[in-house]
Design a protein around this motif. Structure first.
Motif, PDB file in Angstrom:
ATOM      1  N   PHE A   1      -5.078  45.509  66.144  1.00 49.27           N
ATOM      2  CA  PHE A   1      -4.208  45.522  67.317  1.00 49.27           C
ATOM      3  C   PHE A   1      -3.198  46.669  67.274  1.00 49.27           C
ATOM      4  O   PHE A   1      -2.602  47.004  68.288  1.00 49.27           O
ATOM      5  N   GLY A   2      -2.999  47.252  66.094  1.00 49.07           N
ATOM      6  CA  GLY A   2      -2.061  48.368  65.978  1.00 49.07           C
ATOM      7  C   GLY A   2      -0.663  48.007  66.457  1.00 49.07           C
ATOM      8  O   GLY A   2      -0.019  48.780  67.173  1.00 49.07           O
ATOM      9  N   LEU A   3      -0.184  46.862  66.065  1.00 50.76           N
ATOM     10  CA  LEU A   3       1.094  46.365  66.566  1.00 50.76           C
ATOM     11  C   LEU A   3       2.278  47.187  66.056  1.00 50.76           C
ATOM     12  O   LEU A   3       2.332  47.573  64.886  1.00 50.76           O
ATOM     13  N   ASP A   4       3.226  47.426  66.939  1.00 47.86           N
ATOM     14  CA  ASP A   4       4.472  48.108  66.594  1.00 47.86           C
ATOM     15  C   ASP A   4       5.492  47.014  66.269  1.00 47.86           C
ATOM     16  O   ASP A   4       6.032  46.360  67.164  1.00 47.86           O
ATOM     17  N   LEU A   5       5.763  46.829  64.982  1.00 48.02           N
ATOM     18  CA  LEU A   5       6.600  45.703  64.574  1.00 48.02           C
ATOM     19  C   LEU A   5       8.034  45.839  65.072  1.00 48.02           C
ATOM     20  O   LEU A   5       8.658  44.840  65.449  1.00 48.02           O
ATOM     21  N   ALA A   6       8.555  47.046  65.083  1.00 52.37           N
ATOM     22  CA  ALA A   6       9.915  47.250  65.580  1.00 52.37           C
ATOM     23  C   ALA A   6      10.001  46.922  67.067  1.00 52.37           C
ATOM     24  O   ALA A   6      10.977  46.319  67.532  1.00 52.37           O
ATOM     25  N   GLN A   7       8.964  47.288  67.820  1.00 51.40           N
ATOM     26  CA  GLN A   7       8.950  46.975  69.248  1.00 51.40           C
ATOM     27  C   GLN A   7       8.956  45.462  69.465  1.00 51.40           C
ATOM     28  O   GLN A   7       9.702  44.931  70.299  1.00 51.40           O
ATOM     29  N   ILE A   8       8.140  44.764  68.683  1.00 52.82           N
ATOM     30  CA  ILE A   8       8.067  43.309  68.806  1.00 52.82           C
ATOM     31  C   ILE A   8       9.416  42.678  68.453  1.00 52.82           C
ATOM     32  O   ILE A   8       9.896  41.768  69.138  1.00 52.82           O
ATOM     33  N   GLY A   9      10.028  43.184  67.383  1.00 55.43           N
ATOM     34  CA  GLY A   9      11.337  42.683  66.999  1.00 55.43           C
ATOM     35  C   GLY A   9      12.356  42.869  68.108  1.00 55.43           C
ATOM     36  O   GLY A   9      13.168  41.975  68.394  1.00 55.43           O
ATOM     37  N   ASN A  10      12.305  44.020  68.772  1.00 55.12           N
ATOM     38  CA  ASN A  10      13.228  44.273  69.878  1.00 55.12           C
ATOM     39  C   ASN A  10      12.981  43.347  71.052  1.00 55.12           C
ATOM     40  O   ASN A  10      13.922  42.907  71.721  1.00 55.12           O
ATOM     41  N   ILE A  11      11.715  43.026  71.306  1.00 52.71           N
ATOM     42  CA  ILE A  11      11.392  42.075  72.377  1.00 52.71           C
ATOM     43  C   ILE A  11      11.996  40.715  72.064  1.00 52.71           C
ATOM     44  O   ILE A  11      12.590  40.051  72.921  1.00 52.71           O
ATOM     45  N   TRP A  12      11.862  40.297  70.807  1.00 56.40           N
ATOM     46  CA  TRP A  12      12.347  38.975  70.405  1.00 56.40           C
ATOM     47  C   TRP A  12      13.870  38.875  70.403  1.00 56.40           C
ATOM     48  O   TRP A  12      14.428  37.780  70.420  1.00 56.40           O
ATOM     49  N   ARG A  13      14.553  40.010  70.359  1.00 53.96           N
ATOM     50  CA  ARG A  13      16.014  39.988  70.258  1.00 53.96           C
ATOM     51  C   ARG A  13      16.690  39.462  71.527  1.00 53.96           C
ATOM     52  O   ARG A  13      17.856  39.064  71.491  1.00 53.96           O
ATOM     53  N   ASP A  14      15.977  39.463  72.634  1.00 54.74           N
ATOM     54  CA  ASP A  14      16.569  39.001  73.895  1.00 54.74           C
ATOM     55  C   ASP A  14      15.730  37.883  74.498  1.00 54.74           C
ATOM     56  O   ASP A  14      14.554  38.070  74.810  1.00 54.74           O
ATOM     57  N   GLY A  15      16.350  36.714  74.643  1.00 59.30           N
ATOM     58  CA  GLY A  15      15.692  35.601  75.313  1.00 59.30           C
ATOM     59  C   GLY A  15      14.836  34.729  74.419  1.00 59.30           C
ATOM     60  O   GLY A  15      14.569  33.578  74.759  1.00 59.30           O
ATOM     61  N   SER A  16      14.413  35.241  73.265  1.00 60.01           N
ATOM     62  CA  SER A  16      13.526  34.473  72.393  1.00 60.01           C
ATOM     63  C   SER A  16      14.280  33.397  71.620  1.00 60.01           C
ATOM     64  O   SER A  16      15.447  33.573  71.258  1.00 60.01           O
ATOM     65  N   VAL A  17      13.592  32.306  71.329  1.00 59.31           N
ATOM     66  CA  VAL A  17      14.222  31.236  70.538  1.00 59.31           C
ATOM     67  C   VAL A  17      14.381  31.634  69.077  1.00 59.31           C
ATOM     68  O   VAL A  17      15.093  30.960  68.334  1.00 59.31           O
ATOM     69  N   VAL A  18      13.743  32.728  68.638  1.00 58.69           N
ATOM     70  CA  VAL A  18      13.896  33.156  67.245  1.00 58.69           C
ATOM     71  C   VAL A  18      14.863  34.326  67.126  1.00 58.69           C
ATOM     72  O   VAL A  18      14.961  34.952  66.076  1.00 58.69           O
ATOM     73  N   ARG A  19      15.600  34.636  68.193  1.00 63.90           N
ATOM     74  CA  ARG A  19      16.566  35.739  68.114  1.00 63.90           C
ATOM     75  C   ARG A  19      17.715  35.357  67.175  1.00 63.90           C
ATOM     76  O   ARG A  19      18.121  34.206  67.092  1.00 63.90           O
TER      77      ARG A  19
END
Length: 301
Positions: A200-218
């Motif tokens: 999948f070639g996931l960008d871990l930093a990008q995913i972390g940034n997505i989770w920082r707003d609105g996510s229950v794991v922020r």
């Protein structure tokens, strides 16, 4: 308020600086002349011995200890008790075991010295963001120290509080750090799973940034993980060796003593131990046992 700061390492120095910025007078002692000079550079005073520090403070004195837990704290408390007078106050803001703090408090009580244990969280970010403080001690004594806690905290009415009698501050901070172990382990494992899904070639930093707003794991820990991944996606140059300060062990011991099930915190501590074994006898024996009973192949070194 005027107080003495004992221990001018990174965190102690930052706390002293925040207090100075808040209008308090701070005189510090540290064995390092450079550390004392650094405090002077920020407008504080310094003393080259505990005796000189005590003599420099007006009575009733308030002294804040930021020294390593264990023998160093024990020795510092004993040395101060030989110098302090009835009505003086000692605050241990380090990571002492709460059982040690109960012992320190008993010694102080015998001499009429007030003892307060303050579990302190905030690390290198505390100077700018403020510190979270879990305070244990006599309610009247803690009330008299409010100006100090209010200055160090993120706000006068947030990030700190008296949680109970002597010992409760360090006990609460101990459990806080145990929880921290579990949270860190969960983030590390989750991002590792993402990384290993290579197709999948996931960008871990990008995913972390997505989770920082609105996510229950922020969380703030997630923010730190994301920042780390942004700077060093492959964790190059970092050995897979995780140390522990001791508070995770104390938390697990407390869970055992109280008959409380704490598998996540316990396993996160075990994982830290495992990270330090680069020649695991356990794994070698496991491989050997599989070969013994099932004829499974053994990978040679």
């Amino acid at each position: 308020m005027q107080l003495g700061m004992i221990g001018l390492g990174k965190m102690g120095a930052n706390m002293a600086q925040r207090l100075l910025q808040g209008g308090h007078q701070v005189t510090g002692f540290d064995p390092s002349a450079d550390a004392r000079k650094n405090l002077e550079g920020h407008g504080g005073g310094s003393a080259d011995s505990l005796k000189a520090l005590v003599q420099a403070l007006p009575a009733p004195r308030v002294l804040w200890l930021m020294v390593p837990s264990g023998k160093i704290t024990d020795d510092t408390v004993d040395a101060l008790l030989a110098l302090l007078d009835k009505g003086d106050t000692m605050i241990d803001g380090g990571n002492s075991n709460y059982k040690d703090s109960l012992g320190h408090a008993a010694k102080c009580k015998d001499k009429g010295v007030n003892y307060v244990d303050c579990g302190t969280s905030g690390g290198v970010w505390g100077l700018a963001e403020g510190y979270s403080m879990m305070v244990g001690g006599d309610e009247q004594v803690v009330d008299g120290l409010k100006p100090i806690f209010e200055t160090l905290a993120p706000g006068k009415d947030k990030g700190w509080g008296r949680v109970g009698p002597v010992g409760s501050g360090h006990f609460t901070k101990m459990v806080h750090n145990g929880i921290e172990y579990g949270l860190m382990q969960a983030y590390a494992e989750g991002f590792s799973i993402l990384k290993h899904k290579e197709e999948f070639g996931l960008d871990l930093a990008q995913i972390g940034n997505i989770w920082r707003d609105g996510s229950v794991v922020r969380s703030w820990l997630l923010e730190l993980a994301t920042d780390a991944l942004s700077k060093n996606p492959e964790m190059d140059g970092i050995a897979p060796y995780v140390v522990d300060s001791g508070e995770g062990r104390w938390t697990v011991n407390a869970a055992l003593e109280l008959n409380v099930s704490a598998p996540v915190i316990t396993l996160s501590l075990m994982e830290r131990f495992r990270s330090r074994d680069d020649d695991s006898f356990t794994d070698k024996l496991l491989a050997s046992l599989r070969n013994e009973f099932g004829g499974h192949a053994i990978k040679k070194e």
